[in-house]
Design a protein around this motif. Structure first.
Motif, PDB file in Angstrom:
ATOM      1  N   THR A  40       0.843  -1.201   0.000  1.00 12.63           N
ATOM      2  CA  THR A  40       0.000   0.000   0.000  1.00 12.63           C
ATOM      3  C   THR A  40       0.876   1.247   0.000  1.00 12.63           C
ATOM      4  N   ALA A  41       0.249   2.371  -0.310  1.00 11.60           N
ATOM      5  CA  ALA A  41       0.940   3.658  -0.244  1.00 11.60           C
ATOM      6  C   ALA A  41       1.408   3.925   1.182  1.00 11.60           C
ATOM      7  N   SER A  42       0.634   3.485   2.142  1.00 14.74           N
ATOM      8  CA  SER A  42       0.986   3.659   3.549  1.00 14.74           C
ATOM      9  C   SER A  42       2.291   2.938   3.880  1.00 14.74           C
ATOM     10  N   LEU A  65       3.397   7.665  -8.753  1.00 14.97           N
ATOM     11  CA  LEU A  65       3.905   6.669  -7.800  1.00 14.97           C
ATOM     12  C   LEU A  65       2.763   5.834  -7.225  1.00 14.97           C
ATOM     13  N   LEU A  66       1.650   6.470  -6.919  1.00 19.63           N
ATOM     14  CA  LEU A  66       0.490   5.734  -6.411  1.00 19.63           C
ATOM     15  C   LEU A  66      -0.006   4.731  -7.447  1.00 19.63           C
ATOM     16  N   ALA A  67       0.025   5.115  -8.728  1.00 10.21           N
ATOM     17  CA  ALA A  67      -0.388   4.200  -9.798  1.00 10.21           C
ATOM     18  C   ALA A  67       0.565   3.015  -9.886  1.00 10.21           C
ATOM     19  N   CYS A  72       1.772  -2.693  -8.988  1.00 12.15           N
ATOM     20  CA  CYS A  72       2.595  -3.747  -8.363  1.00 12.15           C
ATOM     21  C   CYS A  72       1.723  -4.676  -7.527  1.00 12.15           C
ATOM     22  N   ARG A  73       0.800  -4.082  -6.769  1.00 12.42           N
ATOM     23  CA  ARG A  73      -0.094  -4.906  -5.952  1.00 12.42           C
ATOM     24  C   ARG A  73      -0.980  -5.780  -6.837  1.00 12.42           C
TER      25      ARG A  73
END
Length: 142
Positions: A40-42, A65-67, A72-73
């Protein structure tokens, strides 16, 4: 200007953190052996040294970066059925990391115990010398 530089440095740190996570070489012990389907971004923010809410969808510079994190997830989720080998490798890496950490901590404990025993022996020597001194003083006065 400075805030723009800070954001790009922060995003850069998060990109490096993401790469470490993908390579299976995180700095944070709790991220060792991380199942990438749970990325996750977290987690990336925390691995980069920021609070867990650093990466936000409302910040345009964070969106690429979030994308990438999401991709990746999703990729890890897709390969989940055949990833038992990867899972075993991650667990083996985690065991190796924990064994190294245990060896280091055991060594630190042993050094501390050795120092404590040396200090204890020195205190006993000093107490004995002090008793002998008192005994001599008493004999000199009589």
């Amino acid at each position: 200007m400075k805030s723009g530089e800070g954001i790009s440095k922060g995003v850069g740190a998060c990109q490096e953190a993401l790469q470490r996570l993908l390579d299976g070489k995180p700095f944070m012990p709790e991220h060792v052996g991380l199942d990438l389907s749970k990325l996750t971004a977290s987690i990336v923010s925390h691995e980069a040294g920021f609070d867990r809410g650093y990466l936000k969808k409302s910040r345009k510079t964070h969106l690429p970066l979030l994308a990438k994190i999401e991709a990746c997830r999703a990729e890890a989720d897709k390969g989940c059925g055949s990833s038992s080998g990867k899972s075993i490798k991650r667990l083996a890496d985690k065991v190796l990391f924990l064994e190294k950490e245990l060896a280091m901590v055991s060594s630190q404990r042993d050094r501390a115990l050795t120092q404590n025993l040396q200090l204890w022996a020195r205190v006993r020597e000093l107490e004995l010398a002090e008793r002998q001194n008192k005994s001599r003083r008493v004999r000199l006065h009589h």
